[in-house]
Scaffold this motif. Sequence first.
Motif, PDB file in Angstrom:
ATOM      1  N   GLU A  78       0.860  -1.328   0.156  1.00  0.00           N
ATOM      2  CA  GLU A  78      -0.006  -0.057  -0.234  1.00  0.00           C
ATOM      3  C   GLU A  78       0.753   1.181   0.118  1.00  0.00           C
ATOM      4  OE1 GLU A  78      -2.569  -0.063   3.371  1.00  0.00           O
ATOM      5  OE2 GLU A  78      -3.073  -2.206   2.782  1.00  0.00           O
ATOM      6  N   ARG A  79       2.346   1.234   0.903  1.00  0.00           N
ATOM      7  CA  ARG A  79       3.322   2.206   0.394  1.00  0.00           C
ATOM      8  C   ARG A  79       3.541   2.598  -1.064  1.00  0.00           C
ATOM      9  NH1 ARG A  79       7.593   1.831   2.592  1.00  0.00           N
ATOM     10  NH2 ARG A  79       8.144   3.707   3.338  1.00  0.00           N
ATOM     11  N   MET A  80       3.522   1.988  -1.778  1.00  0.00           N
ATOM     12  CA  MET A  80       3.780   1.670  -3.090  1.00  0.00           C
ATOM     13  C   MET A  80       2.851   2.601  -4.173  1.00  0.00           C
ATOM     14  SD  MET A  80       6.659  -1.184  -3.748  1.00  0.00           S
ATOM     15  CE  MET A  80       6.581  -0.293  -5.126  1.00  0.00           C
ATOM     16  N   CYS A  81       1.820   2.906  -3.406  1.00  0.00           N
ATOM     17  CA  CYS A  81       0.524   3.319  -3.528  1.00  0.00           C
ATOM     18  C   CYS A  81      -0.636   1.971  -4.579  1.00  0.00           C
ATOM     19  CB  CYS A  81       0.683   4.419  -4.380  1.00  0.00           C
ATOM     20  SG  CYS A  81       1.095   5.951  -3.551  1.00  0.00           S
ATOM     21  N   VAL A  82      -0.164   1.314  -4.924  1.00  0.00           N
ATOM     22  CA  VAL A  82      -1.081  -0.030  -5.323  1.00  0.00           C
ATOM     23  C   VAL A  82      -2.098  -0.249  -4.820  1.00  0.00           C
ATOM     24  CG1 VAL A  82      -0.119  -2.070  -6.315  1.00  0.00           C
ATOM     25  CG2 VAL A  82       1.785  -1.071  -6.085  1.00  0.00           C
ATOM     26  N   PRO A  83      -3.289  -0.342  -5.290  1.00  0.00           N
ATOM     27  CA  PRO A  83      -4.519  -0.932  -5.032  1.00  0.00           C
ATOM     28  C   PRO A  83      -4.579  -2.587  -4.529  1.00  0.00           C
ATOM     29  CG  PRO A  83      -4.712  -0.884  -7.160  1.00  0.00           C
ATOM     30  CD  PRO A  83      -3.310  -0.226  -7.178  1.00  0.00           C
ATOM     31  N   VAL A  84      -4.933  -2.838  -3.131  1.00  0.00           N
ATOM     32  CA  VAL A  84      -4.821  -3.827  -3.070  1.00  0.00           C
ATOM     33  C   VAL A  84      -6.667  -4.451  -2.729  1.00  0.00           C
ATOM     34  CG1 VAL A  84      -4.486  -6.144  -1.242  1.00  0.00           C
ATOM     35  CG2 VAL A  84      -2.820  -3.941  -1.429  1.00  0.00           C
ATOM     36  N   LYS A  85      -6.754  -5.306  -3.783  1.00  0.00           N
ATOM     37  CA  LYS A  85      -7.919  -6.480  -3.787  1.00  0.00           C
ATOM     38  C   LYS A  85      -8.494  -6.783  -2.423  1.00  0.00           C
ATOM     39  CE  LYS A  85     -11.816  -6.934  -6.268  1.00  0.00           C
ATOM     40  NZ  LYS A  85     -12.069  -8.503  -5.523  1.00  0.00           N
ATOM     41  N   ILE A  86      -9.546  -7.369  -1.956  1.00  0.00           N
ATOM     42  CA  ILE A  86      -9.952  -8.099  -0.962  1.00  0.00           C
ATOM     43  C   ILE A  86     -10.723  -9.198  -1.319  1.00  0.00           C
ATOM     44  CG2 ILE A  86     -11.754  -7.642   0.855  1.00  0.00           C
ATOM     45  CD1 ILE A  86      -9.313  -6.250   2.018  1.00  0.00           C
ATOM     46  N   VAL A  87     -10.237 -10.583  -0.802  1.00  0.00           N
ATOM     47  CA  VAL A  87     -10.532 -11.524  -1.481  1.00  0.00           C
ATOM     48  C   VAL A  87     -11.312 -12.156   0.082  1.00  0.00           C
ATOM     49  CG1 VAL A  87     -10.334 -13.990  -1.667  1.00  0.00           C
ATOM     50  CG2 VAL A  87      -9.343 -12.647  -2.650  1.00  0.00           C
ATOM     51  N   ARG A  88     -12.713 -11.973  -0.517  1.00  0.00           N
ATOM     52  CA  ARG A  88     -13.822 -12.891   1.213  1.00  0.00           C
ATOM     53  C   ARG A  88     -13.656 -14.401   1.419  1.00  0.00           C
ATOM     54  NH1 ARG A  88     -18.672  -9.960   2.504  1.00  0.00           N
ATOM     55  NH2 ARG A  88     -18.646  -8.065   1.208  1.00  0.00           N
ATOM     56  N   GLY A  89     -13.084 -14.010   2.304  1.00  0.00           N
ATOM     57  CA  GLY A  89     -12.441 -15.032   3.210  1.00  0.00           C
ATOM     58  C   GLY A  89     -13.652 -15.879   4.292  1.00  0.00           C
ATOM     59  N   HIS A  90     -13.034 -16.931   4.973  1.00  0.00           N
ATOM     60  CA  HIS A  90     -13.860 -17.197   5.915  1.00  0.00           C
ATOM     61  C   HIS A  90     -13.562 -17.217   7.390  1.00  0.00           C
ATOM     62  CE1 HIS A  90     -15.437 -19.987   3.093  1.00  0.00           C
ATOM     63  NE2 HIS A  90     -14.489 -20.479   2.119  1.00  0.00           N
ATOM     64  N   TYR A  91     -15.228 -16.873   8.595  1.00  0.00           N
ATOM     65  CA  TYR A  91     -14.648 -16.379   9.441  1.00  0.00           C
ATOM     66  C   TYR A  91     -13.876 -17.385  10.857  1.00  0.00           C
ATOM     67  CZ  TYR A  91     -17.676 -12.593   9.306  1.00  0.00           C
ATOM     68  OH  TYR A  91     -18.320 -11.246   9.066  1.00  0.00           O
ATOM     69  N   ASN A  92     -13.902 -18.786  10.112  1.00  0.00           N
ATOM     70  CA  ASN A  92     -13.142 -19.698  10.900  1.00  0.00           C
ATOM     71  C   ASN A  92     -11.333 -20.708  10.082  1.00  0.00           C
ATOM     72  OD1 ASN A  92     -13.390 -21.418   7.583  1.00  0.00           O
ATOM     73  ND2 ASN A  92     -14.213 -23.365   8.832  1.00  0.00           N
ATOM     74  N   ASN A  93     -11.083 -19.709   9.405  1.00  0.00           N
ATOM     75  CA  ASN A  93      -9.899 -18.957   8.935  1.00  0.00           C
ATOM     76  C   ASN A  93      -9.479 -18.623  10.339  1.00  0.00           C
ATOM     77  OD1 ASN A  93      -7.011 -19.106   8.400  1.00  0.00           O
ATOM     78  ND2 ASN A  93      -8.017 -17.499   6.613  1.00  0.00           N
ATOM     79  N   ILE A  94      -9.171 -19.508  11.541  1.00  0.00           N
ATOM     80  CA  ILE A  94      -8.863 -18.193  12.763  1.00  0.00           C
ATOM     81  C   ILE A  94      -6.799 -18.354  12.451  1.00  0.00           C
ATOM     82  CG2 ILE A  94     -10.614 -18.651  13.822  1.00  0.00           C
ATOM     83  CD1 ILE A  94      -9.311 -20.661  15.397  1.00  0.00           C
ATOM     84  N   LYS A  95      -5.923 -16.897  13.387  1.00  0.00           N
ATOM     85  CA  LYS A  95      -4.787 -17.036  13.675  1.00  0.00           C
ATOM     86  C   LYS A  95      -4.958 -17.835  15.111  1.00  0.00           C
ATOM     87  CE  LYS A  95      -0.685 -14.956  13.909  1.00  0.00           C
ATOM     88  NZ  LYS A  95       0.273 -13.441  13.463  1.00  0.00           N
ATOM     89  N   ILE A  96      -3.844 -18.985  15.065  1.00  0.00           N
ATOM     90  CA  ILE A  96      -3.920 -19.363  16.885  1.00  0.00           C
ATOM     91  C   ILE A  96      -2.917 -18.743  16.974  1.00  0.00           C
ATOM     92  CG2 ILE A  96      -3.522 -21.055  18.290  1.00  0.00           C
ATOM     93  CD1 ILE A  96      -4.353 -23.117  15.845  1.00  0.00           C
ATOM     94  N   THR A  97      -3.489 -17.286  18.574  1.00  0.00           N
ATOM     95  CA  THR A  97      -2.538 -16.902  19.520  1.00  0.00           C
ATOM     96  C   THR A  97      -2.301 -17.613  20.832  1.00  0.00           C
ATOM     97  OG1 THR A  97      -3.202 -15.294  17.590  1.00  0.00           O
ATOM     98  CG2 THR A  97      -2.144 -14.686  19.893  1.00  0.00           C
ATOM     99  N   THR A  98      -3.814 -17.481  21.479  1.00  0.00           N
ATOM    100  CA  THR A  98      -3.793 -17.969  22.237  1.00  0.00           C
ATOM    101  C   THR A  98      -4.417 -19.519  23.230  1.00  0.00           C
ATOM    102  OG1 THR A  98      -6.386 -17.029  23.032  1.00  0.00           O
ATOM    103  CG2 THR A  98      -4.413 -15.771  23.269  1.00  0.00           C
ATOM    104  N   PRO A  99      -4.345 -19.373  24.752  1.00  0.00           N
ATOM    105  CA  PRO A  99      -4.564 -21.288  24.862  1.00  0.00           C
ATOM    106  C   PRO A  99      -6.518 -21.692  23.871  1.00  0.00           C
ATOM    107  CG  PRO A  99      -3.354 -20.266  26.240  1.00  0.00           C
ATOM    108  CD  PRO A  99      -3.121 -19.249  25.538  1.00  0.00           C
ATOM    109  N   GLU A 100      -6.825 -20.360  24.079  1.00  0.00           N
ATOM    110  CA  GLU A 100      -8.346 -20.332  24.167  1.00  0.00           C
ATOM    111  C   GLU A 100      -9.191 -20.862  22.623  1.00  0.00           C
ATOM    112  OE1 GLU A 100      -8.360 -18.373  27.320  1.00  0.00           O
ATOM    113  OE2 GLU A 100      -6.913 -17.887  25.322  1.00  0.00           O
ATOM    114  N   ASP A 101      -7.891 -20.008  21.603  1.00  0.00           N
ATOM    115  CA  ASP A 101      -7.937 -20.535  20.352  1.00  0.00           C
ATOM    116  C   ASP A 101      -7.445 -22.188  19.774  1.00  0.00           C
ATOM    117  OD1 ASP A 101      -8.069 -18.017  20.128  1.00  0.00           O
ATOM    118  OD2 ASP A 101      -6.091 -17.419  19.870  1.00  0.00           O
TER     119      ASP A 101
END
Length: 245
Positions: free
Chosen positions: A207-230
Amino acid sequence: MTALKNWDGESMEKIKTSVIIPAAGQGTRMNAPINKQYLTLRGKPILSYTLDVFERCSLIDEIILVINKNEFKICRQQVLNPHSYSKIKLVEGGSTRQKSVYEGLKKVSPQTDIVLVHDGARPLIKEDIIVQSIYETIQHKATIVAVPAKNTIKVVEKDGFVEYTPNRDFLFEIQTPQTFTYDLLLDAHEKAIQEDVEGTDDAFLVERMCVPVKIVRGHYNNIKITTPEDLIIAESLIDLFSGEH
């Protein structure tokens, strides 16, 4: 090389696609004695779930797995040796995630056209999202997987008071993979190095290079495991979608 096809089944130009999986972080919020990537979900290392999806995706030609220099042995013993991976190249990571991705960029195949960057601790990514990301990147040069924000977000001042409430319709929670043409991502990282900029993700550097970034719709279950609860949430999702992993 892989022949990518559009949604009508017509052959598009052959491309070379690599994925960089940074897995060198220590995950201090997990409060575990080992790197969270090697913690298990239903008896299988988190990292193995992540690698499995990219290994079986026919559009991925190589996997650049970036790990801590002290974890080559545990990675081979617990993740690589028990499986028949054919696409993986091990690379020593840097002191930050951004530096690890850059180390990975330097080791991809010289013929690489498209590069995905995906968190090693997002084990529940789905193959259809990987395919969609590659397809959209061929058209737009830069894409990121994201889902609409579910919760109301407040922008808060330093003193703890709410400054304003942005319109939730325009807010997305960003996930990975983030996918770019190789030259674009390499230029973005090298520009960040030259200007001593540390970004929160790879898209920020682009983005700092002024290039547009397109969103691809994901899934809510694509979680990042960070804490024990995850871990508990991820195991529940694995049980729910056991036929897919």
